[in-house]
Enzyme design. Structure first.
Site, PDB file in Angstrom:
ATOM      1  N   ALA A 107       8.878  49.811  13.286  1.00  0.00           N
ATOM      2  CA  ALA A 107       8.866  48.369  13.535  1.00  0.00           C
ATOM      3  C   ALA A 107       7.491  47.739  13.733  1.00  0.00           C
ATOM      4  CB  ALA A 107       9.732  48.055  14.762  1.00  0.00           C
ATOM      5  N   ALA A 108       6.495  48.480  14.192  1.00  0.00           N
ATOM      6  CA  ALA A 108       5.211  47.862  14.544  1.00  0.00           C
ATOM      7  C   ALA A 108       4.552  47.219  13.309  1.00  0.00           C
ATOM      8  CB  ALA A 108       4.283  48.908  15.159  1.00  0.00           C
ATOM      9  N   GLY A 110       5.816  44.366  14.441  1.00  0.00           N
ATOM     10  CA  GLY A 110       6.978  43.655  14.954  1.00  0.00           C
ATOM     11  C   GLY A 110       7.447  42.442  14.189  1.00  0.00           C
ATOM     12  N   LYS A 112       9.161  41.989  11.335  1.00  0.00           N
ATOM     13  CA  LYS A 112      10.552  42.031  10.876  1.00  0.00           C
ATOM     14  C   LYS A 112      11.508  42.041  12.071  1.00  0.00           C
ATOM     15  CE  LYS A 112       9.178  44.222   6.545  1.00  0.00           C
ATOM     16  NZ  LYS A 112       7.715  44.136   6.803  1.00  0.00           N
ATOM     17  N   ASP A 175      11.232  49.939   7.048  1.00  0.00           N
ATOM     18  CA  ASP A 175       9.980  49.481   6.427  1.00  0.00           C
ATOM     19  C   ASP A 175       9.046  50.688   6.438  1.00  0.00           C
ATOM     20  OD1 ASP A 175       8.186  47.661   5.287  1.00  0.00           O
ATOM     21  OD2 ASP A 175       7.271  47.267   7.233  1.00  0.00           O
ATOM     22  N   CYS A 228       5.251  48.347   1.121  1.00  0.00           N
ATOM     23  CA  CYS A 228       4.233  47.456   0.553  1.00  0.00           C
ATOM     24  C   CYS A 228       3.437  48.248  -0.482  1.00  0.00           C
ATOM     25  CB  CYS A 228       3.334  46.859   1.633  1.00  0.00           C
ATOM     26  SG  CYS A 228       2.547  48.055   2.718  1.00  0.00           S
TER      27      CYS A 228
END
Length: 425
Positions: A107-108, A110, A112, A175, A228
């Site tokens: 998550a970092a 943060g 999303k 992600d 990405c």
């Protein structure tokens, strides 16, 4: 293998030329509006040159040469989150709902997670996890500033605890860590550091992450996989691996700004030569079956303090510190950094209210509106010479919550955390 050469696995020569040209252009910037704190009309009155995001509701593109929004008063007060335009699409398409139990696995910092929390109207629960504790602390900083309370911020290697959460989550964001080629024009160090060996290394990590995440997903649940990276190996190939090793289904995504690999049409690419953002890939995945509706657990315990709880019914106390939650969660295996909203420290018969609670709470018994000049002084760590009844007081600026300070009758004592003190424009 040279970077553009390896993209020939799915891009034509013409498409590669267009991509090359787009990577020579400036990177794009966007903000995500927190409508709990500011309305769209107000935002556009302050920043009239913003442009609507082509997909994301409450998303806006801006020119960094015109607006330095990272130093804005309104950014500090949690009115918006600065996020790359393509990255915004991930949580938007997953579309988590109020009663969901959500996992953001990597998550970092943060973005999303924050977007998911806004979509859920601060209800339900999101486990915002990062394997790096230092990176997970960045999620906490953003959660406090934005007043998010439906987060459990954790620092876990989920491969070690995955059996505790088998088919547990309604929605999952993966992600995945990647080679980062989509960020070349945003950070030229990513380009210098790129190698095909790096792509192959991350591909193996991504394969293990996506299988593990699918193990955690409820029957009938949905997850989104994103990177990405422009590389086929980190994107469609990883999805193919999941399909070969599970009963997963791919959900269709259609938009004129999405690029679909015709040879392997799993997920979509956001290419900067087509989409107004950096390079991104995402794929929506569903676990076959029908989700069973589960009754929400109700908390039958009563809090001994009379506080504004925004409708949250659960509370937890760690030592002298009190926290509020909207939805119960199996916490036992988790390394918890923050469980819900930190209300404050219990000291005898009172609560010393926390900055997080000040940003979260919708109302407070005692409020005091301060001027812009007083706000700037407060952010520099100064106390304010204002006559006000003794006790805790919620400071506001243009109806936006600043902090819960304490008055001695003649002075408003500054309680803003030292790490947040700064100048802004």
């Amino acid at each position: 293998m040279e970077f553009f050469e390896h993209l020939k696995s799915y891009l034509s020569e013409e498409e590669i030329i267009l991509l090359k040209e787009s990577l020579e252009q400036p990177s794009k910037h966007a903000l995500l509006l927190n409508t709990e704190k500011m309305e769209e009309d107000t935002l556009l009155n302050i920043y009239p040159l913003l442009k609507k995001h082509p997909l994301v509701k409450n998303g806006y593109l801006y020119d960094k040469n015109v607006y330095d929004l990272g130093r804005s008063i309104y950014h500090e007060l949690g009115c918006f989150y600065l996020q790359e335009p393509s990255a915004m699409v991930v949580a938007y398409l997953l579309n988590p709902e109020e009663n969901d139990t959500v996992l953001d696995l990597c998550a970092a910092p943060g973005g999303k997670t924050i977007q998911a929390s806004l979509l859920m109207n601060n209800k339900g629960v999101i486990v915002a996890n990062d394997i790096s504790k230092n990176r997970a602390l960045a999620i906490l900083e953003n959660a406090e500033r934005m007043g998010r309370g439906n987060l459990v911020i954790t620092n876990n290697d989920f491969s070690l605890i995955s059996d505790n959460y088998h088919t547990y989550f309604d929605k999952i964001i993966v992600d995945a860590p990647c080679s980062g080629s989509g960020m070349f024009r945003k950070n030229n160090l990513m380009e210098k550091d790129w190698s095909y060996q790096k792509v192959l290394k991350y591909r193996e990590i991504q394969k293990s992450l996506i299988l593990m995440a699918y193990h955690l997903l409820k029957v009938g649940g949905t997850m989104v996989y994103s990177t990405c990276s422009f590389s086929f190996e980190e994107n469609e190939e990883v999805i193919s691996y999941l399909l070969d090793n599970s009963d997963a289904e791919i959900l269709p995504l259609n938009h004129p700004l999405f690029y679909v690999n015709k040879k392997c049409p799993y997920g979509v690419h956001l290419l900067p030569c087509i989409f107004p953002g950096e390079g991104h890939y995402l794929c929506l995945i569903k676990k076959k079956g029908v989700t069973k509706n589960q009754n929400r657990l109700l908390n039958k315990s009563k809090l001994s303090f009379n506080i504004v709880d925004n409708g949250y019914s659960f509370f937890t106390q760690y030592g002298p510190y009190l926290y509020l939650q909207d939805k119960a969660l199996n916490l036992k295996p988790l390394n918890i950094i923050r469980n819900g909203v930190k209300v404050g420290k219990i000291d005898k018969n009172e609560i010393r209210y926390d900055y997080h609670y000040a940003r979260f709470v919708k109302d407070f018994p005692n409020k005091l509106a301060i001027s812009e000049e007083q706000l700037r002084r407060y952010y520099l760590g100064e106390s304010l010479d204002i006559n006000f009844p003794k006790g805790y007081v919620l400071l506001t600026y243009q109806n936006l919550h600043v902090d819960i300070a304490k008055s001695d009758g003649r002075t408003i004592k500054n309680r803003l955390p030292k790490g947040l003190r700064k100048k802004f424009y």
